[in-house]
Design an enzyme around this catalytic site. Sequence first.
Site, mmCIF file in Angstrom:
data_model
loop_
_atom_site.group_PDB
_atom_site.id
_atom_site.type_symbol
_atom_site.label_atom_id
_atom_site.label_comp_id
_atom_site.label_asym_id
_atom_site.label_seq_id
_atom_site.Cartn_x
_atom_site.Cartn_y
_atom_site.Cartn_z
ATOM 1 N N GLU A 1 39.384 -2.926 125.486
ATOM 2 C CA GLU A 1 40.254 -2.113 124.612
ATOM 3 C C GLU A 1 39.545 -2.058 123.092
ATOM 4 O O GLU A 1 39.514 -1.097 122.643
ATOM 5 C CB GLU A 1 41.729 -2.044 124.658
ATOM 6 N N HIS B 1 39.753 -1.499 134.249
ATOM 7 C CA HIS B 1 39.127 -1.778 133.099
ATOM 8 C C HIS B 1 37.523 -2.365 133.245
ATOM 9 O O HIS B 1 36.552 -2.127 132.674
ATOM 10 C CB HIS B 1 39.530 -2.748 132.195
ATOM 11 N N CYS C 1 45.692 1.657 138.102
ATOM 12 C CA CYS C 1 46.078 0.309 137.655
ATOM 13 C C CYS C 1 46.368 -0.496 138.640
ATOM 14 O O CYS C 1 47.263 -0.397 139.249
ATOM 15 C CB CYS C 1 47.009 0.488 136.641
ATOM 16 N N ASP D 1 47.248 4.462 133.586
ATOM 17 C CA ASP D 1 46.593 3.363 133.423
ATOM 18 C C ASP D 1 47.388 2.652 132.396
ATOM 19 O O ASP D 1 47.996 3.337 131.382
ATOM 20 C CB ASP D 1 45.233 3.041 133.322
ATOM 21 N N SER D 2 47.261 1.368 132.133
ATOM 22 C CA SER D 2 47.811 0.715 130.687
ATOM 23 C C SER D 2 47.003 0.993 129.761
ATOM 24 O O SER D 2 47.320 0.669 128.451
ATOM 25 C CB SER D 2 47.891 -0.865 130.927
ATOM 26 N N CYS E 1 40.702 -4.923 138.663
ATOM 27 C CA CYS E 1 41.135 -4.139 137.414
ATOM 28 C C CYS E 1 40.295 -2.986 137.075
ATOM 29 O O CYS E 1 39.238 -3.163 137.228
ATOM 30 C CB CYS E 1 41.163 -5.108 136.385
#
Length: 285
Positions: free
Chosen positions: A157, A203, A78, A14-15, A201
């Site tokens: 993040e 996240h 992702c 994932d990013s 998403c």
Amino acid sequence: MSQPMPASPIGVFDSGVGGLSVLLELRRELPHENFIYVADTGNAPYGERGDDFVQQRTLAIARYLQDAHHIKALVVACNTATTAAVSELRSAFPDLPVIGVEPALKPAAASSQTHRVGVMATRGTVQSARFEQLRLAFSDGTEFRPQACDGLVRAIERGVEEDPAHATAPAEIRALCARYTAAMGSFGQRTGDIDTLVLGCTHYVFIKDELRELLGPDVHIIDTGAPVARQTRRILVQRDTLADESDAAHAGQVRLYTTGRLTALQAAGQRWLQLAPEQCATLPA
Ligand code: DGL
């Protein structure tokens, strides 16, 4: 390249830390598999970087996972990378099974009683041709309200780095959630309300509690971690590469790598997957 064996690990990337929500489901579904996870945090957020950049990073990470770890399958955990790069990935690695993640519009349309569905995702996902195709495919009788949530991945993040105990969600995350849910319309069970929210998403799975607090207990919140894990199992069975439970090599080991700050990945791995800090390492960005 050596032939992938049942004992080879599964690559997941994932990013950033969002894909850990998918890794959590993968471990539940496939407890004997070994996993190598790459968080490309040094280059996040992907959703605000453009397709060329995301394609280049996706191919570089897949190359690393194949060459250094001889993965037997790759889970692109992702939505943004799946939308931007899954076709290129499959062309570049024709022998590698690739499992992508896409916003769950189909189950949302099937379960919504008000026929109005909110979709939170990155700008890259919401503005992609692939998302538009998906929306058209399931919009018969359902109105989707997609919302590009700029800044939310970055805030999540940052929250991991600054609030390792996660006692409270940073105010920034709560403010962004309030702004973006309000922009989609009213949530509830009455005619005209949005009764179902798709988390497009990976996240956003980690801020479900904050969203639930804003939207109330009755709104159905859907993510894709568990279906992706079941699909991964189906592909391993088809390819005859499912881990052999009686073999000690299939101990369900996990290694996490980051192109960003090691301490942030360690905090996330510990908080969400109960992993030891020694299971984490850095990779050059
Ligand atoms: N977890 C990624 C996704 O599912 C976030 C992408 C980003 O870095 O913007 O889209």
